[in-house]
Design a protein around this motif. Structure first.
Motif, PDB file in Angstrom:
ATOM      1  N   SER A 269       0.839  -1.061   0.314  1.00 48.45           N
ATOM      2  CA  SER A 269      -0.154  -0.401   0.050  1.00 48.45           C
ATOM      3  C   SER A 269       1.119   1.517  -0.109  1.00 48.45           C
ATOM      4  CB  SER A 269      -0.793   0.145   1.169  1.00 48.45           C
ATOM      5  OG  SER A 269      -0.344   0.269   2.398  1.00 48.45           O
ATOM      6  N   THR A 270       0.510   2.061  -0.595  1.00 45.25           N
ATOM      7  CA  THR A 270       1.574   3.538  -0.506  1.00 45.25           C
ATOM      8  C   THR A 270       1.246   4.107   1.351  1.00 45.25           C
ATOM      9  OG1 THR A 270      -0.001   3.907  -2.470  1.00 45.25           O
ATOM     10  CG2 THR A 270       0.995   5.618  -1.757  1.00 45.25           C
ATOM     11  N   THR A 271       0.526   3.852   1.395  1.00 42.77           N
ATOM     12  CA  THR A 271       0.645   4.334   2.821  1.00 42.77           C
ATOM     13  C   THR A 271       1.744   3.560   3.634  1.00 42.77           C
ATOM     14  OG1 THR A 271      -1.749   4.931   3.286  1.00 42.77           O
ATOM     15  CG2 THR A 271      -0.470   4.560   4.983  1.00 42.77           C
ATOM     16  N   ASN A 272       2.078   2.050   4.006  1.00 41.13           N
ATOM     17  CA  ASN A 272       2.976   1.698   4.432  1.00 41.13           C
ATOM     18  C   ASN A 272       4.182   2.231   3.600  1.00 41.13           C
ATOM     19  OD1 ASN A 272       1.515   0.588   5.916  1.00 41.13           O
ATOM     20  ND2 ASN A 272       0.825  -1.810   5.091  1.00 41.13           N
ATOM     21  N   PHE A 273       3.971   1.737   2.927  1.00 36.31           N
ATOM     22  CA  PHE A 273       4.958   2.200   1.690  1.00 36.31           C
ATOM     23  C   PHE A 273       6.260   3.697   1.630  1.00 36.31           C
ATOM     24  CE2 PHE A 273       6.727   4.446  -2.628  1.00 36.31           C
ATOM     25  CZ  PHE A 273       7.995   4.240  -2.650  1.00 36.31           C
ATOM     26  N   ILE A 274       5.706   4.510   1.929  1.00 36.24           N
ATOM     27  CA  ILE A 274       5.790   5.772   1.879  1.00 36.24           C
ATOM     28  C   ILE A 274       5.922   6.170   3.599  1.00 36.24           C
ATOM     29  CG2 ILE A 274       3.102   7.123   2.737  1.00 36.24           C
ATOM     30  CD1 ILE A 274       6.561   8.446   0.363  1.00 36.24           C
ATOM     31  N   LYS A 275       5.365   5.196   4.160  1.00 28.41           N
ATOM     32  CA  LYS A 275       6.070   5.434   5.484  1.00 28.41           C
ATOM     33  C   LYS A 275       7.557   4.960   5.520  1.00 28.41           C
ATOM     34  CE  LYS A 275       4.539   4.234  10.417  1.00 28.41           C
ATOM     35  NZ  LYS A 275       3.580   3.386  11.396  1.00 28.41           N
TER      36      LYS A 275
END
Lengths: 435, 254
Positions: free
Chosen positions: B94-100
């Motif tokens: 997910s973008t969220t996990n990745f960007i985190k």
């Protein structure tokens, strides 16, 4: 190999089964076929990539009944979620009720030796189904188990019962003092409208060689729902052939997830026989292996009636010197019009010495069907890797992120949260993945 | 901020960049325009560190460091950002996990504590507003099944999250309709603070109506052949690239 033949024959003679009827017949047929065929060599088409003789030419003692395994030993290997699970414990192939825990009531779950169950109301079901897998495996390995099938266990999930407690089966080989060969056998009947989660794990205690030749036959009646999760994470001295043979006799839905996380030689046979129209069968597999592990997933889907759906996805992450084999056979019989059968096998090789052999086989005798198959073997997607790295994610972490996502597509098919997180944790650690 | 001197690069045996010189100071917006095949995207890829390209000569200094010596992830952590022309779809991440992960890896690199869940969420909400991107999109697998506009907005969102000092936008306008273009450009403009620099690579002038550059360069056959102010972009739009060829004394096909 002579040693193994002798071992099996001596054992057979010493325990000569004096029952009658189907158990006796299967046992005799088994020892006969085994004597004729012996252990399959790589000349056998179905064993071309898996040299099972390399394990079986070692010296084994045939699993004698043992009382050496204690409750504390079992405590050490219980799977997460066991508190609410029915736990069936097999030691050296033999079911041990005193180590097992059954929470479900007798009105929902029956666990009985086959030799007893065949005398009761389930006689017909046992007569018709026990040994059905032999129709798909005419080899010495299956025959060897059949010879001793009378020692197996009959499990029934009664009709209209959604089993609240999942069924955990531990197949433990006690190889602490000697090398052990064992042959667990189960026949599982899932009644009309019944539902069950089945979780199975092979475990070896000790460091001597261990070989488990397990056959589980599952009979699924109308409107039943069955989930079968298999996990294996062992050392290189532990090998096994496990055969799961599922007959869907009525419109029903069965999901299977097979997770292989290391071992010696591991052969997973999985057969789905769709004998009623409108069945749904989902077969998922993940092998994440390294070292010298050899994992062979052999699957058969036999569509015999119209309007069924079978969906198969196996994924492999293969590192170091490990080997992966995938063989997926799909039959669509003449009557099985409007069948939808999909198959896919995807592999990522992480080292130059990792190998994979993949072979789809479709035999279609009906003319109005949708079938597809495909396989990929490759390295990690360089573009994806660069994209992640260009955003500041280190190379190692980026690889782990991609591999974890690759595996995740299979892991998410496990509906039991405790089992899914258990497998996920092992895989995450293996891949160096953390979020 | 970024100083490129006589940069030469090739892919396999093909020479693509034949000596690029470019100097970008803090707060400046530079645009690179040029016909197809002139080497625009190669320049972006080389700066970001894609290994398929081999640098055969020249130097690139970024904030005083030798950029070409840095791994792609370290270039990012040092404050360089590349918005991809074709953002990659990555199923299962997910973008969220990745960007985190990306934000915290950069913080770790600079010896800072990782953001906790609350801090991260706060920052995310703030940046989401900036590019008008929806939470549901960010929970989905990275770029998987996104429309062209959603992918580009996601790139700008990630840019906002990483707060780079120097951003390269590689044909960010390609595949965008005018509304999506405006949203993306507004996102970029909101990040302009007089310190951050931008290198906007584009084939067409229209993006530069929204992101107004300080300098415009024309890249042709691997070299910057003409530089000027923002009016150069308008001239190119009006006359096409042929006038560059004429200036270079090349024959123009009728």
């Amino acid at each position: 190999m002579a040693d193994l033949k002798e071992l099996i024959q001596t054992k057979y003679k010493s325990e000569l089964f004096n029952g009658n009827g189907s158990l006796q017949a299967l046992s005799q047929k088994g020892i006969q076929l085994f004597t004729e065929q012996g252990i399959p060599t790589v000349k056998h088409e179905e064993w071309k990539y898996t040299r099972i003789s390399s394990v079986l030419n070692k010296e084994f003692s045939y699993a004698a009944a043992t009382t050496a395994v204690t409750k504390a030993d079992v405590d050490a290997i219980r799977l997460p979620g066991y508190e609410t699970a029915n736990e069936l414990v097999f030691i050296n192939g033999i079911y041990h009720p005193e180590l097992s825990v059954i929470h479900s009531g007798a009105d929902a779950l029956l666990v009985q030796p086959l030799s007893e169950a065949v005398k009761g109301p389930y006689k017909n079901i046992i007569d018709k189904n026990l040994g059905h897998s032999a129709n798909y495996h005419a080899d010495g390995i299956n025959a060897m188990n059949n010879a001793f099938a009378y020692q197996g266990i009959f499990i029934a999930v009664l009709k209209n019962k959604e089993l609240q407690h999942p069924l955990y089966c531990y197949y433990i080989n006690d190889a602490r003092t000697a090398s052990v060969l064992s042959q667990p056998r189960t026949l599982i009947h899932v009644g009309v409208n019944a539902k069950v989660y089945l979780v199975e794990e092979e475990i070896t205690l000790g460091t001597s060689d261990s070989f488990i030749n397990r056959v589980s036959e599952v009979v699924v009646e109308e409107n039943a729902n069955v989930h079968i999760y298999k996990i294996q994470n062992e050392d290189s001295h532990s090998s096994c052939v496990k055969t799961t043979h599922v007959r869907q006799l009525g419109v029903s839905k069965v999901n299977s997830v097979t997770i292989t996380l290391n071992g010696g030689i591991i052969r997973n046979n999985l057969n789905f026989i769709l004998e009623a129209p409108g069945c749904e069968s989902n077969m998922y597999g993940l092998y994440c292996v390294k070292g010298n592990t050899h994992v062979d997933n052999h699957t058969v889907v036999d569509n015999q009636q119209p309007n069924s759906l079978s969906n198969e996805l196996y994924k492999g992450i293969i590192d170091e010197n490990a080997n992966g084999v995938f063989n997926g056979k799909i039959f669509v019989r003449q009557d099985a019009q409007k069948t939808n059968a999909y198959q896919s096998n995807k592999n990522v090789l992480l080292s130059d010495t990792a190998t994979v052999n993949t072979k789809p086989q479709l035999e279609i005798f009906a003319d109005d069907v949708k079938c597809s198959h495909g396989c990929t073997i490759g390295k990690l997607d360089e573009d994806a890797l660069f994209y992640l790295r260009a955003r500041g994610v280190g190379e190692k972490a980026a690889k782990a992120l991609l591999l974890h996502a690759f595996a995740g597509e299979i892991l998410e098919k496990i509906e039991l949260e405790s089992i899914r997180s258990y497998a996920d944790a092992i895989i995450s650690e293996r891949l160096g993945f953390e979020i | 901020m970024l100083s490129i001197k006589n940069l030469q690069a090739r892919i396999e045996e093909k020479e693509i960049l034949k000596g690029i010189n470019l100097d970008i100071k803090p707060g400046e917006v530079h645009a690179i325009m040029g016909p197809n095949g002139s080497g625009k995207s190669t320049l972006a890829s080389v700066l970001a560190g894609r290994t398929a390209y081999e640098v055969t000569g020249g130097t690139v200094s970024f904030l005083g460091k030798d950029l070409l010596e840095l791994a792609p992830e370290d270039r990012s952590r040092e404050g360089l950002f590349l918005a991809f022309q074709y953002p990659i779809e990555i199923p299962g991440v997910s973008t969220t996990n990745f960007i985190k992960t990306a934000v915290n890896e950069a913080r770790k690199y600079h010896g800072e504590e990782p953001l906790d869940a609350v801090q991260f969420l706060k920052k995310m909400k703030e940046k989401m507003k900036l590019v008008n991107i929806d939470q549901s999109l960010l929970s989905r697998s990275l770029n998987e099944g996104f429309s062209g506009g959603e992918k580009k907005r996601n790139e700008i969102f990630q840019m906002a999250m990483l707060e780079p000092k120097m951003s390269i936008l590689d044909e960010t306008d390609s595949g965008l309709d005018i509304d999506a273009l405006r949203i993306v450009a507004e996102g970029v403009n909101k990040l302009r603070d007089g310190k951050r620099s931008f290198l906007v690579i584009t084939h067409y002038q229209r993006l530069l109506d929204y992101i107004v550059p300080d300098h415009v360069h024309v890249l042709y056959k691997g070299r910057i052949v003409k530089s000027g102010g923002k009016e150069l972009a308008l001239e190119l739009e009006e006359k096409g690239y042929d006038f560059i060829k004429e200036e270079l004394g090349e024959s123009v096909e009728a």
